[in-house]
Design an enzyme around this catalytic site. Structure first.
Site, PDB file in Angstrom:
ATOM      1  CG  ASP A 132      -0.265   0.011   2.546  1.00 55.19           C
ATOM      2  OD1 ASP A 132       0.969  -0.153   2.600  1.00 55.19           O
ATOM      3  OD2 ASP A 132      -0.964   0.169   3.577  1.00 55.19           O
ATOM      4  CD  GLU A 133       5.467   1.084   3.152  1.00 54.63           C
ATOM      5  OE1 GLU A 133       6.438   1.830   2.953  1.00 54.63           O
ATOM      6  OE2 GLU A 133       5.466   0.165   4.001  1.00 54.63           O
ATOM      7  CE1 TYR A 156       9.426  -2.365  -0.214  1.00 62.25           C
ATOM      8  CE2 TYR A 156       7.906  -0.956   1.009  1.00 62.25           C
ATOM      9  CZ  TYR A 156       8.203  -2.172   0.426  1.00 62.25           C
ATOM     10  OH  TYR A 156       7.282  -3.203   0.479  1.00 62.25           O
TER      11      TYR A 156
HETATM   12  P1  NAD Z   1      11.399  -9.914   3.370  1.00 65.52           P
HETATM   13  O1  NAD Z   1      12.438  -8.842   3.317  1.00 65.52           O
HETATM   14  O2  NAD Z   1      11.108 -10.585   4.663  1.00 65.52           O
HETATM   15  O3  NAD Z   1      11.762 -11.064   2.317  1.00 65.52           O
HETATM   16  C1  NAD Z   1      12.234 -10.791   1.036  1.00 65.52           C
HETATM   17  C2  NAD Z   1      12.808 -12.082   0.466  1.00 65.52           C
HETATM   18  O4  NAD Z   1      13.278 -11.782  -0.871  1.00 65.52           O
HETATM   19  C3  NAD Z   1      14.011 -12.614   1.244  1.00 65.52           C
HETATM   20  O5  NAD Z   1      13.882 -14.007   1.430  1.00 65.52           O
HETATM   21  C4  NAD Z   1      15.197 -12.274   0.352  1.00 65.52           C
HETATM   22  O6  NAD Z   1      16.283 -13.201   0.488  1.00 65.52           O
HETATM   23  C5  NAD Z   1      14.579 -12.340  -1.036  1.00 65.52           C
HETATM   24  N1  NAD Z   1      15.321 -11.526  -2.004  1.00 65.52           N
HETATM   25  C6  NAD Z   1      15.733 -10.238  -1.843  1.00 65.52           C
HETATM   26  N2  NAD Z   1      16.418  -9.835  -2.936  1.00 65.52           N
HETATM   27  C7  NAD Z   1      16.421 -10.885  -3.810  1.00 65.52           C
HETATM   28  C8  NAD Z   1      16.954 -11.074  -5.102  1.00 65.52           C
HETATM   29  N3  NAD Z   1      17.655 -10.105  -5.717  1.00 65.52           N
HETATM   30  N4  NAD Z   1      16.757 -12.262  -5.717  1.00 65.52           N
HETATM   31  C9  NAD Z   1      16.052 -13.265  -5.100  1.00 65.52           C
HETATM   32  N5  NAD Z   1      15.549 -13.137  -3.850  1.00 65.52           N
HETATM   33  C10 NAD Z   1      15.725 -11.960  -3.213  1.00 65.52           C
HETATM   34  O7  NAD Z   1      10.093  -9.241   2.756  1.00 65.52           O
HETATM   35  P2  NAD Z   1       8.563  -9.469   3.152  1.00 65.52           P
HETATM   36  O8  NAD Z   1       8.222  -8.541   4.247  1.00 65.52           O
HETATM   37  O9  NAD Z   1       8.296 -10.913   3.283  1.00 65.52           O
HETATM   38  O10 NAD Z   1       7.856  -8.912   1.826  1.00 65.52           O
HETATM   39  C11 NAD Z   1       7.600  -9.771   0.721  1.00 65.52           C
HETATM   40  C12 NAD Z   1       6.914  -8.991  -0.375  1.00 65.52           C
HETATM   41  O11 NAD Z   1       5.700  -8.447   0.112  1.00 65.52           O
HETATM   42  C13 NAD Z   1       7.732  -7.806  -0.892  1.00 65.52           C
HETATM   43  O12 NAD Z   1       7.564  -7.715  -2.281  1.00 65.52           O
HETATM   44  C14 NAD Z   1       7.126  -6.607  -0.176  1.00 65.52           C
HETATM   45  O13 NAD Z   1       7.271  -5.441  -0.954  1.00 65.52           O
HETATM   46  C15 NAD Z   1       5.680  -7.042  -0.067  1.00 65.52           C
HETATM   47  N6  NAD Z   1       4.920  -6.476   1.060  1.00 65.52           N
HETATM   48  C16 NAD Z   1       5.408  -6.554   2.331  1.00 65.52           C
HETATM   49  C17 NAD Z   1       4.648  -6.076   3.397  1.00 65.52           C
HETATM   50  C18 NAD Z   1       5.112  -6.187   4.820  1.00 65.52           C
HETATM   51  O14 NAD Z   1       4.426  -5.722   5.741  1.00 65.52           O
HETATM   52  N7  NAD Z   1       6.228  -6.826   5.114  1.00 65.52           N
HETATM   53  C19 NAD Z   1       3.401  -5.501   3.143  1.00 65.52           C
HETATM   54  C20 NAD Z   1       2.938  -5.430   1.807  1.00 65.52           C
HETATM   55  C21 NAD Z   1       3.704  -5.942   0.795  1.00 65.52           C
HETATM   56  P1  TYD Z   2       8.251  -0.745   9.678  1.00 68.77           P
HETATM   57  O1  TYD Z   2       7.978  -1.976  10.477  1.00 68.77           O
HETATM   58  O2  TYD Z   2       9.654  -0.444   9.269  1.00 68.77           O
HETATM   59  O3  TYD Z   2       7.281  -0.787   8.409  1.00 68.77           O
HETATM   60  P2  TYD Z   2       6.952   0.378   7.317  1.00 68.77           P
HETATM   61  O4  TYD Z   2       7.965   1.443   7.435  1.00 68.77           O
HETATM   62  O5  TYD Z   2       7.065  -0.370   6.025  1.00 68.77           O
HETATM   63  O6  TYD Z   2       5.566   0.837   7.628  1.00 68.77           O
HETATM   64  O7  TYD Z   2       7.732   0.503  10.504  1.00 68.77           O
HETATM   65  C1  TYD Z   2       6.374   0.572  10.967  1.00 68.77           C
HETATM   66  C2  TYD Z   2       6.190   1.924  11.614  1.00 68.77           C
HETATM   67  O8  TYD Z   2       6.978   1.980  12.803  1.00 68.77           O
HETATM   68  C3  TYD Z   2       6.660   3.100  10.761  1.00 68.77           C
HETATM   69  O9  TYD Z   2       5.793   4.197  10.994  1.00 68.77           O
HETATM   70  C4  TYD Z   2       8.052   3.408  11.301  1.00 68.77           C
HETATM   71  C5  TYD Z   2       7.942   3.037  12.762  1.00 68.77           C
HETATM   72  N1  TYD Z   2       9.155   2.503  13.410  1.00 68.77           N
HETATM   73  C6  TYD Z   2       9.544   3.000  14.652  1.00 68.77           C
HETATM   74  O10 TYD Z   2       8.923   3.917  15.223  1.00 68.77           O
HETATM   75  N2  TYD Z   2      10.655   2.455  15.251  1.00 68.77           N
HETATM   76  C7  TYD Z   2      11.380   1.460  14.657  1.00 68.77           C
HETATM   77  O11 TYD Z   2      12.412   1.010  15.239  1.00 68.77           O
HETATM   78  C8  TYD Z   2      10.964   0.963  13.380  1.00 68.77           C
HETATM   79  C9  TYD Z   2      11.740  -0.137  12.696  1.00 68.77           C
HETATM   80  C10 TYD Z   2       9.833   1.509  12.805  1.00 68.77           C
END
Ligand code: NAD
Ligand code: TYD
Length: 350
Positions: A132-133, A156
């Site tokens: 959603d970012e 990002y």
């Molecule tokens: P994460 O950082 O935990 O995992 C990313 C994975 O991608 C890792 O296993 C890493 O080794 C692999 N990776 C990174 N670069 C690579 C490359 N060049 N080639 C092959 N593999 C590679 O991320 P996540 O939080 O699990 O997010 C997964 C997806 O979901 C991402 O596309 C992210 O943008 C999206 N997303 C995440 C969130 C969230 O809250 N974490 C929310 C919405 C969408």
């Molecule tokens: P984060 O987990 O990094 O996710 P995103 O930036 O993708 O939303 O951060 C969640 C929220 O928490 C964001 O508003 C930034 C804040 N934050 C802190 O206040 N302290 C921290 O140490 C981190 C990692 C994030």
């Protein structure tokens, strides 16, 4: 039988998606492609690593020739693309890494899929997992819908927005069957402890300061990671071609309220006096360009495909804390760096 490439399956969300597909669809072959960056941890998949319908391939999506040869050798029917650099703070210090993996890596996958599928896109699907970012920030009111204009602010989110545009461009230009979902912040097990919730749990447990950026007034809309994996399953199987779905939990929290709630849960679980963990809260310099508020309208997904979130946040937070306290070895391996040797132990001979 379907052969599905899941990228980034060793990461936080990817490991939940891989587990769900391997366990739910025994007649699918699931190939998990992951570079194993600092965020990739094969211990996340220990419980399914020997299943006959699962295979791990170590590789980098930025290496176009390798991706092309993998597609030619494997004949995938579909791609579910999660591999990404995912941490906003790292994108502020190293934006180019985000352009390479999130933009170039996505285009490499699209190119390879196009080369292999161009004679018949009808039974093939490219599912791109996004955030959603890309929509930027909300003020105090309103929700992100699928019609909200893209307005990314961090390196990002700019890289994810770019990758979304490329996926749509491949649908419009070449007729590829693509689907995109944009999800809010996830939480749950196997979350790398650089993100807010697992970082705070780890620090509270170890009596270390819990950094809260700025005044802690920024708002995020938190979703249980297994509900996200289920939404991906539903959208992958049921969406029409070319669609976009927003996924979110209708669960907005200011960071400071969330951390105070978490501190209270931790006090209870660790047998500490009430208010003890909250003493660790430390306000620190705000993140540059910090988006104020994210909140998702997921009514299209609920209305068209019948998905709804399953867990209340208080219950999910409780389960998440329990998981981290019960899986101290996982957390210690991640924080010490030992998790990176798991690959050598399990996969060096494959
Ligand atoms: P994460 O950082 O935990 O995992 C990313 C994975 O991608 C890792 O296993 C890493 O080794 C692999 N990776 C990174 N670069 C690579 C490359 N060049 N080639 C092959 N593999 C590679 O991320 P996540 O939080 O699990 O997010 C997964 C997806 O979901 C991402 O596309 C992210 O943008 C999206 N997303 C995440 C969130 C969230 O809250 N974490 C929310 C919405 C969408
Ligand atoms: P984060 O987990 O990094 O996710 P995103 O930036 O993708 O939303 O951060 C969640 C929220 O928490 C964001 O508003 C930034 C804040 N934050 C802190 O206040 N302290 C921290 O140490 C981190 C990692 C994030």
């Amino acid at each position: 039988m379907k052969k599905i490439l899941i990228t980034g399956g060793a990461g936080f969300i990817g490991s939940h998606v891989v587990r769900r597909f391997v366990n739910t669809y025994p007649d699918y072959q699931i190939v998990n492609l992951d570079k194993l960056t600092y965020a990739g941890n094969l211990e996340n998949l220990r419980d399914i690593e020997n299943k006959p319908n699962y295979r791990f391939v170590k590789g980098d999506i930025v290496e176009g020739a390798f991706i092309q040869s993998l597609f030619e050798a494997e004949s995938f029917d579909a791609v579910i693309h999660l591999a990404a650099e995912s941490h906003v703070d790292r994108s502020i210090s190293s934006p180019l890494d985000f352009v390479l993996t999130n933009v170039v890596g996505t285009v490499n996958l699209l190119n390879a899929a196009r080369q292999c599928w161009k004679d018949d896109y009808s039974s093939r699907r490219f599912y791109h997992v996004s955030t959603d970012e890309v929509y930027g920030t909300l003020g105090e009111t309103g929700l992100f819908t699928e019609e909200t204009a893209y307005d990314p602010h961090s390196p990002y989110s700019a890289s994810k927005a770019s990758s979304d545009h490329f996926v749509r461009a491949y649908a419009d230009t070449y007729g590829m069957d693509t689907v995109i979902s944009n999800c809010s912040n996830n939480y749950g097990s196997f979350h790398f402890p650089e993100k807010l919730i697992p970082l705070a749990i780890n620090n509270i447990k170890n009596n270390k300061p819990v950094p809260v950026y700025g005044k802690g007034e920024n708002i995020r809309d938190w979703l249980w990671v297994e509900d996200h994996a289920r939404a991906i399953d539903v959208i992958f199987h049921q969406s029409a071609s070319g669609q976009t779905y927003n996924i979110g939990g209708h669960n907005e929290w200011t960071n400071i309220d969330l951390i105070r709630t978490l501190c209270a849960v931790m006090d209870r679980k660790l047998g500490r006096a009430e208010g003890e963990s909250a003493k660790l809260i430390t306000f620190v310099t705000d993140r540059a360009g910090h988006d104020l508020r994210y909140a998702i309208d997921s009514s299209k997904l609920q209305r068209e495909l019948g998905w709804t979130p399953s867990l209340q946040f208080e219950e999910g937070l409780e389960k998440t804390v329990d998981w981290y306290l019960e899986n101290q070895e996982w957390l210690e391996n991640v924080t010490s760096g030992n998790y990176q040797s798991y690959y050598q132990g399990q996969y060096s001979d494959r």
